[in-house]
Design a protein around this motif. Structure first.
Motif, PDB file in Angstrom:
ATOM      1  N   ASN A  76       1.581  -3.227   7.654  1.00  0.00           N
ATOM      2  CA  ASN A  76       1.474  -3.569   6.236  1.00  0.00           C
ATOM      3  C   ASN A  76       2.858  -3.550   5.602  1.00  0.00           C
ATOM      4  N   ARG A 118      -2.756   1.242  -6.828  1.00  0.00           N
ATOM      5  CA  ARG A 118      -2.948   0.251  -7.885  1.00  0.00           C
ATOM      6  C   ARG A 118      -3.810   0.806  -9.013  1.00  0.00           C
ATOM      7  N   ASP A 125       4.049  -4.138   2.792  1.00  0.00           N
ATOM      8  CA  ASP A 125       4.241  -3.646   1.425  1.00  0.00           C
ATOM      9  C   ASP A 125       4.223  -2.125   1.365  1.00  0.00           C
ATOM     10  N   MET A 126       4.195  -1.459   2.538  1.00  0.00           N
ATOM     11  CA  MET A 126       4.152  -0.002   2.589  1.00  0.00           C
ATOM     12  C   MET A 126       5.274   0.546   3.455  1.00  0.00           C
ATOM     13  N   ARG A 153      -3.589   1.560  -0.671  1.00  0.00           N
ATOM     14  CA  ARG A 153      -3.045   0.528  -1.576  1.00  0.00           C
ATOM     15  C   ARG A 153      -3.873   0.479  -2.860  1.00  0.00           C
ATOM     16  N   PRO A 163       9.972  -6.824  -3.707  1.00  0.00           N
ATOM     17  CA  PRO A 163       8.971  -5.938  -4.323  1.00  0.00           C
ATOM     18  C   PRO A 163       9.096  -4.517  -3.797  1.00  0.00           C
ATOM     19  N   GLU A 164       8.775  -3.560  -4.668  1.00  0.00           N
ATOM     20  CA  GLU A 164       8.831  -2.171  -4.237  1.00  0.00           C
ATOM     21  C   GLU A 164       7.742  -1.896  -3.202  1.00  0.00           C
ATOM     22  N   LYS A 165       8.044  -1.000  -2.276  1.00  0.00           N
ATOM     23  CA  LYS A 165       7.070  -0.633  -1.264  1.00  0.00           C
ATOM     24  C   LYS A 165       6.319   0.624  -1.695  1.00  0.00           C
ATOM     25  N   ARG A 225      -3.159  -6.975   0.227  1.00  0.00           N
ATOM     26  CA  ARG A 225      -1.800  -7.082  -0.310  1.00  0.00           C
ATOM     27  C   ARG A 225      -1.552  -8.442  -0.964  1.00  0.00           C
ATOM     28  N   LYS A 226      -2.511  -9.349  -0.838  1.00  0.00           N
ATOM     29  CA  LYS A 226      -2.380 -10.655  -1.478  1.00  0.00           C
ATOM     30  C   LYS A 226      -2.641 -10.543  -2.980  1.00  0.00           C
ATOM     31  N   THR A 227      -2.063 -11.461  -3.728  1.00  0.00           N
ATOM     32  CA  THR A 227      -2.270 -11.482  -5.174  1.00  0.00           C
ATOM     33  C   THR A 227      -3.651 -12.045  -5.487  1.00  0.00           C
TER      34      THR A 227
END
Length: 328
Positions: free
Chosen positions: A26, A295, A28-29, A291, A2-4, A317-319
């Protein structure tokens, strides 16, 4: 993979350093860059591979940053930087001058909306998380009273006020909630509390050479808007004691909503924080709201927002599927 989310930091003081540390927790960043008014070569980041740039050249990086976290002060920096940078980036900031939030929101919104950016203002623990808890308490218990207590914690604004008193070489100030007041609130009796009944203030002061201690003490405890309405203790200490015992920046507090449901049932809701590091915790709140800003912008939701406008699920960051399974 996944993209950060590419995050930038504007300002690298206590808050900026905390944001850098929080981004590292984190996955995802990624920290895309730090922007400063100081000489970039003089900054020592936790990760020396992260580029540091002059703040006045930040417009050249519009395509390299997904969200910019503003780490300047509320008194002088953010009133100018907030609107200016929201016209160029998605932003998150910790503007905390409560009385001026409506005007600041309008200024940021007028910059962010036309440019297609999302700007979440006044993020932190108060305003921020405490704001959410005040809202929840009032919404759930419409008949009642909300109480906010701060501390024990080091107040940066009040410490600065003490340091400006003639004869003071260095100082810190702590805000301390009165235990008896907290217990009265927890009892559900809905007490009416004055400013003096809710908090005390404690100052630790290093005197300048030749200064008169009694004159300094009197100047502090009689200072309007800061100490005159509180029971204030002034302790004189050495510079070495100040460094050894008061270098950390702890803080915390409570939001308590007390009310009634039905005919006579008392309900009390309490949210509490105990923080070793005020700026590091505030930074961690800023990062999860970054984040959310990213979004929201991808969903086409633009303009200025506050914590009241952000669904809690956007912070994680969870779905949504993971949140329903693991936390709901």
């Amino acid at each position: 993979m996944p993209e950060k989310i590419r995050v930038g930091i504007a300002g690298y003081g206590n808050l900026g350093r905390g944001v850098e540390a929080a981004i590292g927790q984190n996955p995802d960043m990624m920290l895309a860059g730090v922007f400063t008014r100081r000489d970039p070569s003089q900054l020592q980041l936790l990760d020396s591979a992260v580029p540091v740039h002059p703040l006045d050249g930040i417009a050249n990086f519009r395509d390299e940053i997904d969200v910019l976290i503003l780490c300047g002060g509320s008194r002088e920096d953010l009133p100018q930087q907030g609107p200016a940078l929201a016209a160029m980036f998605n932003t998150v900031d910790s503007f905390d001058t409560h009385a001026k939030i409506p005007a600041y929101f309008d200024a940021v919104d007028q910059a962010a909306e036309p440019s297609g950016h999302t700007a979440i203002i006044s993020v932190g623990w108060d305003p921020g998380l405490f704001s959410l808890n005040r809202l929840l308490g009032e919404a759930v218990l419409p008949e009642g009273q909300t109480y906010t207590f701060w501390g024990k914690g080091l107040s940066q604004g009040h410490s600065d006020a003490v340091r400006r008193v003639p004869g003071v070489a260095a100082a810190v100030q702590y805000t301390i909630p009165v235990p008896q007041a907290i217990e009265r609130v927890r009892s559900g009796s809905l007490p009416s509390l004055s400013t003096r009944e809710k908090h005390t203030r404690e100052c630790h002061v290093v005197l300048a050479e030749g200064a008169d201690a009694q004159s300094v003490r009197e100047a502090i405890i009689s200072m309007p808007d800061y100490f005159a309405d509180y029971d204030t203790t002034v302790n004189f200490i050495t510079a070495e004691e100040l460094r050894e015992r008061h270098a950390a920046m702890p803080h915390g507090g409570f939001v308590i909503r007390s009310g009634q449901t039905g005919a006579s049932n008392t309900q009390v809701v309490e949210y509490a924080l105990k923080l070793d590091s005020n700026p590091e915790f505030t930074s961690s709140v800023l990062v999860c709201y970054a984040r959310a800003a990213w979004r929201l912008n991808r969903q086409g939701i633009t303009g200025a927002k506050t914590v009241y406008d952000v669904a809690p699920g956007l912070l994680s960051r969870k779905t949504p599927q993971e949140l329903r399974k693991e936390l709901l």
